[in-house]
Structure formats: structure tokens, C-alpha cells
Scaffold this active site. Structure first.
Site, PDB file in Angstrom:
ATOM      1  N   GLU A   1      -9.468   6.327   7.552  1.00 15.23           N
ATOM      2  CA  GLU A   1      -8.029   6.535   7.369  1.00 15.23           C
ATOM      3  C   GLU A   1      -7.652   7.793   6.595  1.00 15.23           C
ATOM      4  OE1 GLU A   1      -6.002   2.243   7.055  1.00 15.23           O
ATOM      5  OE2 GLU A   1      -7.749   2.479   5.762  1.00 15.23           O
TER       6      GLU A   1
ATOM      7  N   ARG B   1       0.834  -1.214   0.000  1.00 12.17           N
ATOM      8  CA  ARG B   1       0.000   0.000   0.000  1.00 12.17           C
ATOM      9  C   ARG B   1       0.861   1.254   0.000  1.00 12.17           C
ATOM     10  NH1 ARG B   1      -5.485   1.833   0.875  1.00 12.17           N
ATOM     11  NH2 ARG B   1      -6.293  -0.297   0.875  1.00 12.17           N
TER      12      ARG B   1
END
Length: 779
Positions: A729, A327
Site C-alpha cells: 500500500e 485509518r
């Protein structure tokens, strides 16, 4: 905007929205304030409950030469002492790779690695007994930092790369080029409720486990694995956590397994609650990184090629490091298009605790690199950094393809930034700051406006699924259960709003219940910002199924077309015929109508071929932008955060009150990571910042007095739950604006020289960067 998807027969036959898109307080807000919301340590202990305390290694690396536990076993109150020999099946609590033993055997690989555990009548007795252990380690040289691991070629897993074009050739021929290295620090989760679990033995060799975990099914699997029993023999329940931030996604499992093992051996309920220092030392952090980069650009500041090499400290085992580092690579572009690009990642093994998930899951580290790149280009060309950012944003045509082959379809970054530029009065303030800096030699101001583009979905594709269970009782009240967990983020109230909206009933008729593996099986972790997206849709599907049955029943009973049945305002109606929702449910029950449903949802459109490094790993992107203004004291390294303006994309917010809180909290946590939270290990791999006295997190005094947060009004183009977007997030990365603003202020000391500032930008780091700027200009 695309129309809402054509739903089932009953989908739109109710009154206007009553609960969704409304600011509803958190379901446990009053109990949180009163201190009456029960957490794991507040669960009433069954009679005879024992307490478990872990005993960790005093050294970071070496062979266990001596482990003497006789004095431990005879200490007051001790019932049992557990080691690897007591495990009936597999000594492994890892989420993926099989390399996380519950108890170390023969060797230790980080300071604090658990070697044994004490089971005693009280927690105090257990902890005192642990201190009696004699542990001698034949210490070996420890690999502590990323640099140590790189020098030793200590890769814990294979490296990985995304490539497009020929970045090396473009870089070699470039007239305008910058090279640099950015160190990015880790972060302690510092959840207010530490790791905790209570395991209760049941009849027939079964166990009920109360765990502070984001992943109940993972705890179920791991406990069953360690004990050598079927998953179905383990029931895991989670009502709430006192914070998680990713630290309880994979690493809650070991503590639950420890409690369950103690319960198996003693036949009594057993509880683990880690001391804060032990929690710091024994549990993983956000991965720290080194990013070495090279960039070619033109005279207008447009990137022509980027090559970046990431190296991260994974710790002693895999944990979730593969996906986390992936990621980082997915977000190394943030909102910017790189024509020719090479993104390379190495995952390094160190003799430190195994690092793990943390809010953003590796994305923040990649995005911080992207923002440093934009600042470096602006400094090299004496341009406004905001203009450089605009010139490099994803666009249309061939400028909207990511390095991993996904088309950026919902590209609204420029629109968000332009609106914030206006509302934050960026240009006028930039001019005012230039005047201030010209008149001041010690205090320097900085200003930065940075974007956020964050992909929403698990990049491990099979995790993009969720289930829910809805019961409607005879009085019209509703029991709601789903696979998501509540850690303070407001997931439960959002899903309850969805169910109340679907049935057209008052919100207080929907009773929220604890997450339980016996009700909804095979749950995915509450992570990747997907909790509401997936569990909300699963619950909506379950409620819609029951509603359709009710509509069909009452249509037959009233002898009217089902298309005329309306649900809303706690009533069911067709023309002049009206009954309360409860009355309809009672009649339906008496007519033998099934009033329970299990809903399911699988995120559509996503594909990812990791070996080929191409696909669509994300359902959509969430966007945002932040403008931060700081004042830096160049003689002390201290700074003040004078003002923050945020414009954030949450689609059509399901609950504006909850979402505002998530944006503010995420930003402040990100600011802490980038400016004050510093993990310090000594040369032997011992964590020196393992308590609130040595590890600083933001407090209310660190929140800027001038803090302006607004939503970007833009419904999700994808068919998410009521067109909302994830908000867990993405806001953390808004804090990149603070880091860039600090760099901007330091740069004002010597505009001819690029700033060398690593994260976190502590006062020491800022002071060293200021001194370097002064030295570069000759004093």
C-alpha cells in the site's frame, strides 16, 4: 542497527542467503503473459454447472411496491429464481455489523442493490432472464453526496476523534492562520478479473467454493451463515485473483454466498461472474471525503495547531467503514508533527453502494490532507513547500509522538527526503522551473517533493496473525500452503523464497499451492500490506520446526553434535559427511520422523485502545518520497507528467524485482485516483461512470517517460521477515507529489492567491482552478 533476534538451535547453521533478497520472477509470470494462468472463470466447470446472474434495483432509495418475477422464471434456460425467501438461515453477508442483506426485502437503499437472482443453464440465459423482471419502487429522496448526508445529519455510526492539547485555543489566538476545505474523490477498483465464485455441492451437506477473494475465511463464515451450516462444512479455495486492491476483502463474500445458495437449492454446481457494468454498480469503492481544516503556524511555516474535520461517504451500510475512517485519522499527520491537534471524523450514510477497502484503506485520504496543508502554509508565506515540509517533520524528544500516542521510533522521513532531494536535483530544477514560468503565460510548470509515512499492521488487533502449513515429502520436495492470497502482488513467490532459504534447497523444490481454508484455518485477509510480513514468518516458523527435527535426526545418525549440522546448496553436511537434502529426508522418513508442521505468527508489540484513542497500532512505519514535475496548460486544464523520481523504503527487500513492480504500480494507481478517476452519481443516486467508456484509469501512455525508482537502503529496525518492509500500500501515496506539483503549477499563475483544487485533478478541475487564479489577480 539491532542484531538479528537469537533464533532456535538450527536457525543460522546454513550457508549464506541464496534466495531471499534476490530478484526472482513472479511464480506465474510466464502463465500470466501466455494467458494460461487459471482464474475462477477458467476453473473447469463440473458437469451440470449452472450460472447465476443478479437482478438489481433500478432506484437508489424507496419501498419495493411491486416485484414480478413470473416472466423471469419461465424464460428459456431458467432453472430457479432466488429471493430472500429462499435463504435457509440469515439474510446477511456483512463482514461486521449485520446490515448487508444478500437480497433486499421490502426496501432498497442504493441503485443496483440485489433483489433477486436467476439460476440458468447458461450465463447468457440468466442475464437475459433478469431483464424480464418488473420492479416498481416508491422512490424517496436519496442522500447521494457527503454534503447531502451532512445536511441530513445522516451518520451511519458514531463520530470519533483524536485530541492533544488545546487546538481551539491556539487557533483562536493565532496571528498566522489558514482555513480550507478539500474534497477528495473516491475510486473504482477496476480489477481485471471481476467478482466471481463457483460453488460445488459435496457429500454430507458440504460445499467447496472457489472464490476470487482476499479473505477466504470471511467467505467461509458468510456462506456458512447464509446456509445455516457449520464453518467446517464449507471449504474455500483461492489460487489467484486478477487483482483485488481491497475490493475483494469483504465484498467477495456476497457473490460466493449467492452461488452457494443456488447450489444448495438446485443440487448442482453454480457459478457467479459479474458483468463489468454490474460489478461497477453493485460493489463498493474507495471512500470519498470532505476535509474541513484550520491551521495555525508561525512565520517560518511551523505548525502550532491543527483542527481537521473529516466526513466520508460510507454508503448504505457499515462494511469496513469504521476501520477505514479510523485509518484516515491515523494518517492525517502523514510525516508531520502537530503540537496541538484535534482530528475529528464523521461517517455518513448515503443511498449509494457501501464503500469498502481500497489500497491504503483510508490512509491516502488523510495523507492528501496533510500535503495540502503544507502547500497552503508555503503559499501563505511565499516559501518553498519542501522547506515547509522539512520544518514540520517528526523529530525527537516531544516532537515524535503521534496524535494517537504512538512514539515514532523509526523516523527516517527526513533522511529519505534529503537523499531524494539530492538525487532528483530538486533545487536546481526548482530554479529552472521558476525561470520557465516567468517566460510563459499559458504553460506553467510545477514541482513537488512529498514524503510517505505509512503504518504497517491491522488496526483491528486480532487480525495480526497468520498460519502456514509445510509438508516435506520423501523425495525432498516441499508443499507450501499459507493463509495469504495471491492477487498479482507476488506474495506466493516471496513466501516460497523464505521456505527455500530456510531449508537451503532450490526454489523449484518448493511447490506453491492454492490458499485453502481446509489447510490453514481462521486466516486474516490479505490486506493492510501485511501479507508477506505475517505469512512469510508463519511459513518460516513451520519450515524451521521441520528443519530442527531433520537436524536432530541426522546428528543422531551421524553421531555428531547437532550444532555442526549445516543446511545449504541442496545438501546437509557436518564436517566431511554430506548427503543431499532429499537423501536426508528419505532416511528421516524411514526413521519415523514427522515431516510436516503448521507454523503460526502473531505480530508483536502492537496495542490499541480505541475508546481511549491511544496505543501502538502499528508494528512499524514504511517510508518513501516522490518528486514529481508537471506541465499544466492553463487554457485547457490538461497536464503532462514530465518526470518522477521515487526513493522508497522497503527495508531489506525480499525480492527487488517484485518490490519495484509494486512501487511503480502503486504510484500509477495513486496518480489515477488523484488526476483522472472520477466517480459521478446523478441526483437520484445512479452511478453514471460504470464502464470503461465513462471511467478512465491510467494506461501505459500515462506513465512518465522519465520514471526513476530506487530503494532506500535501510534494514527494518523491527524483527520482520529478513528485515524487509511491507510494500503493497505505501507506494500509492507517493502520487501525492503529482497532485501537489499540479497545485504548484497553478499557483504560478498568481503567487499571491492560494489554489483551490480538489481531487481528482481532472482537466476540468484544473481549468476551473486556473480560471480562479486568473480572476483573483484581475484577469
Amino acid at each position: 542497527m539491532p542484531p538479528e533476534p537469537a533464533p532456535g538451535n538450527v536457525e543460522k547453521r546454513q550457508t549464506a542467503e541464496r534466495h531471499v533478497h534476490q530478484a526472482v520472477q513472479h511464480d506465474a509470470a510466464e502463465r500470466h503473459v501466455q494467458g494460461s494462468a487459471p482464474y475462477i472463470d477458467d476453473v473447469r466447470e463440473p458437469e451440470g454447472t449452472l450460472h447465476v446472474a443478479p437482478g438489481g434495483s433500478p432506484a437508489a432509495c424507496g419501498r419495493i411496491r411491486r416485484l414480478e418475477l413470473a416472466d423471469v422464471a419461465t424464460a428459456p434456460g431458467v432453472v430457479a429464481v432466488l429471493t430472500a425467501r429462499d435463504i435457509p438461515n440469515v439474510n446477511d453477508v456483512s463482514p461486521v455489523a449485520g446490515d448487508d442483506p444478500l437480497f433486499a426485502v421490502d426496501r432498497v437503499e442504493f441503485q443496483g442493490q440485489v433483489i433477486f437472482a436467476v439460476v440458468a443453464e447458461t450465463r447468457d440465459a440468466a442475464r437475459r432472464a433478469v431483464a424480464r423482471a418488473i420492479i416498481e419502487i416508491d422512490e424517496e429522496v436519496s442522500l447521494v453526496s457527503v454534503d447531502d448526508a451532512l445536511a441530513a445529519n445522516a451518520d451511519i455510526m458514531a463520530d470519533y476523534a483524536f485530541r492533544r492539547g488545546d487546538a481551539e485555543a491556539v487557533l483562536a489566538a493565532a496571528a498566522q492562520r489558514i482555513d480550507g476545505r478539500l474534497r477528495i474523490g473516491g475510486q473504482e477498483h477496476f480489477y481485471l478479473e471481476g467478482q466471481a465464485a463457483l460453488a460445488v455441492p459435496e457429500e454430507g451437506g458440504c460445499y467447496t467454493v472457489h472464490s476470487s477473494t482476499q479473505h477466504p475465511s470471511e467467505v467461509q463464515h458468510v456462506v456458512a451463515r447464509v446456509l445455516g451450516i457449520a464453518d467446517a462444512a464449507v471449504a474455500v479455495e483461492v489460487r489467484r485473483m486478477g487483482g483485488g486492491f481491497g475490493g475483494k476483502e469483504s465484498q467477495a463474500s456476497g457473490w460466493a454466498a449467492m452461488a452457494a445458495l443456488a447450489a444448495r437449492l438446485t443440487g448442482r454446481p453454480c457459478k457467479v461472474r459479474l458483468d463489468r457494468d454490474d460489478d461497477f454498480i453493485m460493489t463498493g469503492k474507495r471512500h470519498d471525503f470532505i476535509a474541513g481544516y484550520r491551521c495555525a503556524h508561525d512565520l517560518d511555516g511551523r505548525v502550532t495547531a491543527v483542527a481537521v474535520d473529516f466526513a466520508s461517504r460510507c454508503g448504505y451500510s457499515h462494511d469496513l467503514s469504521s476501520s477505514i475512517n479510523d485509518r484516515t485519522m491515523f494518517h492525517a499527520d502523514n510525516a508531520y508533527y502537530y503540537p496541538d491537534v484535534a482530528i475529528h471524523s464523521r461517517r455518513m450514510k448515503t443511498n449509494t453502494v457501501s464503500n469498502t477497502a481500497f489500497r491504503g484503506f483510508g490512509g491516502p485520504q488523510g495523507m492528501l490532507f496533510a500535503e495540502r496543508l503544507m502547500d497552503r502554509i508555503a503559499w501563505a508565506l511565499d516559501l518553498d513547500p519542501l522547506d515547509v515540509r522539512y520544518r514540520n517533520l517528526y523529530g525527537t524528544g516531544d516532537r515524535n509522538i503521534t496524535p494517537y500516542g504512538m512514539t515514532v521510533e523509526d523516523n527516517i522521513a527526513a533522511e529519505v527526503m534529503r537523499e531524494l532531494e539530492t538525487t532528483a536535483d530538486y533545487r536546481a530544477r526548482r530554479a529552472g522551473i521558476a525561470a520557465f514560468n516567468a517566460d510563459n503565460t499559458v504553460l506553467k510548470k510545477g514541482l513537488a517533493l512529498t514524503p510517505v509515512k505509512f503504518g504497517i499492521s491491522f488496526t483491528t488487533t486480532f487480525l495480526n496473525q497468520a498460519g502456514a502449513l509445510v509438508h516435506v515429502y520423501q523425495d525432498g520436495s516441499v508443499h507450501l500452503n499459507h493463509g495469504g492470497t495471491e492477487m498479482g502482488q507476488g506474495l506466493f513467490i516471496k513466501v516460497a523464497q523464505v521456505v527455500a532459504e530456510e531449508f537451503g534447497i532450490a526454489l523449484d523444490r518448493v511447490k506453491i499451492t492454492a490458499t485453502h481454508t481446509g489447510k490453514v484455518p481462521n486466516t486474516s485477509p490479505t490486506a493492510a500490506s501485511s501479507g508477506t510480513d505475517m505469512n512469510g514468518m508463519a511459513a518460516k516458523n513451520a519450515a524451521a520446526e521441520i528443519k530442527a527435527r531433520l537436524a536432530e535426526f541426522i546428528a543422531r545418525d551421524w553421531q555428531v553434535p547437532v550444532s555442526t549440522i549445516l543446511f545449504g546448496d541442496d545438501q546437509v553436511r557436518s564436517g566431511d559427511q554430506v548427503l543431499s537434502f532429499g537423501e536426508v529426508v528419505k532416511k528421516a522418513y524411514l526413521a519415523r520422523t514427522h515431516l510436516s508442521a503448521a507454523g503460526f505468527y502473531a505480530t508483536p508489540k502492537i496495542t490499541w485502545d480505541r475508546p481511549k484513542a491511544t496505543g501502538r497500532p502499528f508494528f512499524y512505519f514504511a517510508y518513501g518520497a516522490a518528486c514529481a514535475e508537471v506541465t499544466v496548460d492553463s487554457w485547457t486544464g490538461e497536464f503532462t507528467l514530465d518526470r518522477v523520481d521515487i526513493l522508497h523504503d522497503v527495508g531489506k527487500s525480499l525480492n527487488p524485482a517484485i518490490d519495484i513492480g509494486q512501487i511503480e504500480g502503486g504510484f500509477v494507481q495513486g496518480m489515477g485516483w488523484l488526476t483522472m478517476e472520477e466517480l459521478v452519481y446523478d441526483a437520484k443516486g445512479r452511478l453514471r461512470t460504470h464502464a470503461p467508456s465513462t471511467y478512465k484509469i491510467p494506461t501505459a501512455r500515462d506513465v512518465p517517460a522519465d520514471f526513476r525508482v530506487a530503494f532506500f537502503d535501510h534494514a527494518n529496525r523491527e524483527a520482520t521477515i529478513y528485515r524487509s518492509k511491507a510494500v503493497g500500500e505505501p507506494p500509492l501515496m507517493l502520487a501525492n507529489a503529482v497532485f501537489s506539483a499540479i497545485g504548484d503549477a497553478i499557483h504560478a499563475l498568481n503567487p499571491a492567491h492560494a489554489v483551490d483544487l480538489d481531487a481528482p485533478a481532472t482537466p476540468e478541475a484544473i481549468l476551473f482552478a486556473c480560471e480562479a487564479q486568473r480572476a483573483a489577480r484581475g484577469g
